[in-house]
Scaffold this motif. Sequence first.
Motif, short mmCIF file in Angstrom:
data_model
loop_
_atom_site.label_atom_id
_atom_site.label_comp_id
_atom_site.label_asym_id
_atom_site.label_seq_id
_atom_site.Cartn_x
_atom_site.Cartn_y
_atom_site.Cartn_z
N UNK A 46 -5.95 8.98 -0.22
CA UNK A 46 -4.97 8.66 -1.26
C UNK A 46 -4.06 7.47 -0.92
N UNK A 47 -4.65 6.28 -1.11
CA UNK A 47 -3.91 5.02 -1.00
C UNK A 47 -4.01 4.30 -2.34
N UNK A 48 -2.96 3.53 -2.66
CA UNK A 48 -2.98 2.72 -3.87
C UNK A 48 -2.39 1.36 -3.55
N UNK A 49 -3.05 0.30 -4.05
CA UNK A 49 -2.62 -1.06 -3.76
C UNK A 49 -1.88 -1.67 -4.95
N UNK B 193 0.84 -1.19 0.00
CA UNK B 193 0.00 0.00 0.00
C UNK B 193 0.87 1.24 0.00
N UNK B 194 0.74 2.01 -1.09
CA UNK B 194 1.43 3.30 -1.18
C UNK B 194 0.44 4.37 -0.76
N UNK B 195 0.94 5.46 -0.17
CA UNK B 195 0.02 6.56 0.15
C UNK B 195 0.73 7.89 -0.02
N UNK C 76 -1.10 -3.05 -10.35
CA UNK C 76 -1.80 -2.03 -9.54
C UNK C 76 -3.29 -2.35 -9.56
N UNK C 77 -3.90 -2.33 -8.40
CA UNK C 77 -5.34 -2.57 -8.30
C UNK C 77 -6.07 -1.40 -8.95
N UNK C 78 -7.07 -1.72 -9.76
CA UNK C 78 -7.86 -0.66 -10.40
C UNK C 78 -9.05 -0.28 -9.53
#
Lengths: 150, 83
Positions: free
Chosen positions: A121-124, A50-52, A134-136
């Motif tokens: 603002x998190x991205x998996x 998890x990026x944020x 990357x999860x859409x």
Amino acid sequence: MAIRVQAGDFDVGAEYAAFTAGRTSVGGVAMFVGLVRDIAGGASVSAMTLEHYPGMTEKQLETIAEEARRRWPLDDVLVIHRHGRLEPGDRIVMVATASAHRDAAFESCRFLMDWLKTKAPFWKLEATSEGERWVEAKESDDAAAARWAE
Amino acid sequence: MKILYFAWLRSKIGVPTETVELPAEVATAGALVEWLKTRSPRHAEALANSKVVKVAVNQEHVPYDHPISSTDEVALFPPVTGG
């Protein structure tokens, strides 16, 4: 109201105990805990990173929690969201709401998760049997958030 | 102006952040996205589909017609997928 963005795990029981300690006006607590699944889109998932956006994440979560408190009579709100590398079964997120009555607790807990999913603002990034991806974002998440529009 | 990139926008463009000198005519978030496309083939490819390029100005989500200035912190990222 507490907002925590952290790499480490959390203890749901300990969080619940701290959340309710000394609060005799609370009639109900609703909690949601999100976990890492081991399967997504037919592929097996071995890990998720998890990026944020540090700074904006906390700011957005505070805004969402304040909005929940504006809409429902809540005694307190807790949001914990992890970042970094997680494995299937790991906890990702916990939301808890406390109110005198259950409707406010249930509804605001769901509202917090629905808004969080479309605004924080998190991205998996999933590591799967078919490689990293990357999860859409899902349209169903947008629809879930949209039903709370005033 | 400082620009931050996240998730696959960061990996496609190749840097997490860059500082740019904005031409005066680039006055909105949408105009910035268009202008950034001209910086390199990597930028052009990463930013090609504006439906999946979201913008935050000073850590708030904004629409493409939102004004920007050189002192703003601007971030570009795909739709969020937390929770």
